[in-house]
Design a protein around this motif. Sequence first.
Motif, short mmCIF file in Angstrom:
data_model
loop_
_atom_site.label_atom_id
_atom_site.label_comp_id
_atom_site.label_asym_id
_atom_site.label_seq_id
_atom_site.Cartn_x
_atom_site.Cartn_y
_atom_site.Cartn_z
N ALA A 94 -5.79 0.56 49.27
CA ALA A 94 -6.25 1.96 49.29
C ALA A 94 -7.09 2.28 48.06
CB ALA A 94 -5.04 2.89 49.37
N LEU A 95 -6.65 1.82 46.90
CA LEU A 95 -7.40 2.10 45.66
C LEU A 95 -8.75 1.41 45.65
CD1 LEU A 95 -4.53 1.86 43.00
CD2 LEU A 95 -5.68 3.93 43.82
N LEU A 97 -10.61 0.42 48.27
CA LEU A 97 -11.53 1.00 49.23
C LEU A 97 -12.01 2.37 48.77
CD1 LEU A 97 -9.89 -0.06 52.60
CD2 LEU A 97 -11.77 -1.15 51.38
N ARG A 98 -11.14 3.09 48.09
CA ARG A 98 -11.55 4.39 47.57
C ARG A 98 -12.60 4.24 46.46
NH1 ARG A 98 -8.00 9.67 46.19
NH2 ARG A 98 -9.58 10.78 45.00
N ALA A 99 -12.41 3.23 45.59
CA ALA A 99 -13.36 3.00 44.50
C ALA A 99 -14.67 2.44 45.01
CB ALA A 99 -12.74 2.07 43.46
N GLY A 100 -14.63 1.72 46.12
CA GLY A 100 -15.85 1.17 46.71
C GLY A 100 -16.44 0.01 45.94
N GLY A 103 -16.70 0.28 42.06
CA GLY A 103 -15.42 0.17 41.37
C GLY A 103 -14.96 -1.25 41.17
N TRP A 104 -15.35 -2.14 42.10
CA TRP A 104 -14.93 -3.54 41.98
C TRP A 104 -15.51 -4.19 40.74
CZ3 TRP A 104 -11.23 -6.46 43.52
CH2 TRP A 104 -11.34 -7.84 43.47
N ALA A 169 -16.44 2.77 57.29
CA ALA A 169 -16.71 2.53 55.86
C ALA A 169 -18.18 2.16 55.72
CB ALA A 169 -15.82 1.43 55.32
N VAL A 234 -7.90 -3.33 56.57
CA VAL A 234 -8.01 -3.25 55.11
C VAL A 234 -8.39 -4.61 54.53
CG1 VAL A 234 -6.68 -2.94 52.97
CG2 VAL A 234 -6.43 -1.30 54.84
#
Length: 285
Positions: A94-95, A97-100, A103-104, A169, A234
């Motif tokens: 969840a974190l 995918l939220r950061a996209g 974020g990675w 997404a 996911v």
Amino acid sequence: MLKQRIITAAVLLAILLPALFWPDPRPFIALALLLLTAGAWEWGRLNGLSQAASIGTATACLALCLGTWAAGAVDRPLPMLWLLSGSLWVLAGALMLRAGVPGWARLPRALRIAGGVAALWLAWLAVAQARTIGVNFLLSALVLVWVADIAAYFAGKAFGLRFTRVRLAPSISPGKSWEGVWGGMAGVLVLAIAWVMLDRALGAAVPSLYGRLAAQGWLLLVLASVFMVAMSVVGDLVESLVKRAAGAKDSSGLLPGHGGVLDRVDALLPTLPLALMLASLARPA
């Protein structure tokens, strides 16, 4: 491309199927170890490591799996490990995918490498334990992901964006739709019910994952099946996110026509540990 895909699939099946149905589970466990070690090498490359460092990542994953095997963990119930790994997959997925994609790249590389190796190790251990439980159990977990993927593809083609008008997404995997996800869930629910009925009709000596869940009630079977399909999505999206961050179309070219190992097992990485978690919470049918 199609010819390559067919040849590669035929070769893999010729190797994997005899090992899967061999009375001794060790040949299949060893093949799974080989594949996921290759996946660890791909993971290093996707995260910007050199060839030597990627081989080192694969070696570390191999050593971790072999050490676990030698310690006898494959044959021991590990309910707390599966509960912890399932919870971490839900939270971390969840974190991420939220950061996209942006974020990675902000995560420390050491954390990304360690997380990938841990995910591959857990998936291997889950495969090993599932095969030790029985072929029926392992196949029921594997086929769940395959049916979800196929049903999602056809549902997305037929109904994509017809109801939601919003892609699942778009910045990670633009081709996926919510309608595809719902189609995958519907397909797996049909699969689960049919498998339970077949288990009972044949008097299966080793219950499938669905049989174990149905023994606790049909509501649990439905909820758990939907949950596992969601987590397979996911896993697919997380790998797509990592590839997009790396600017890669495939995780590697190890499987001609299919991309790399991670491209084939991405949805299994969360679902296999979750299958063991659910099985540990449900008594045998």
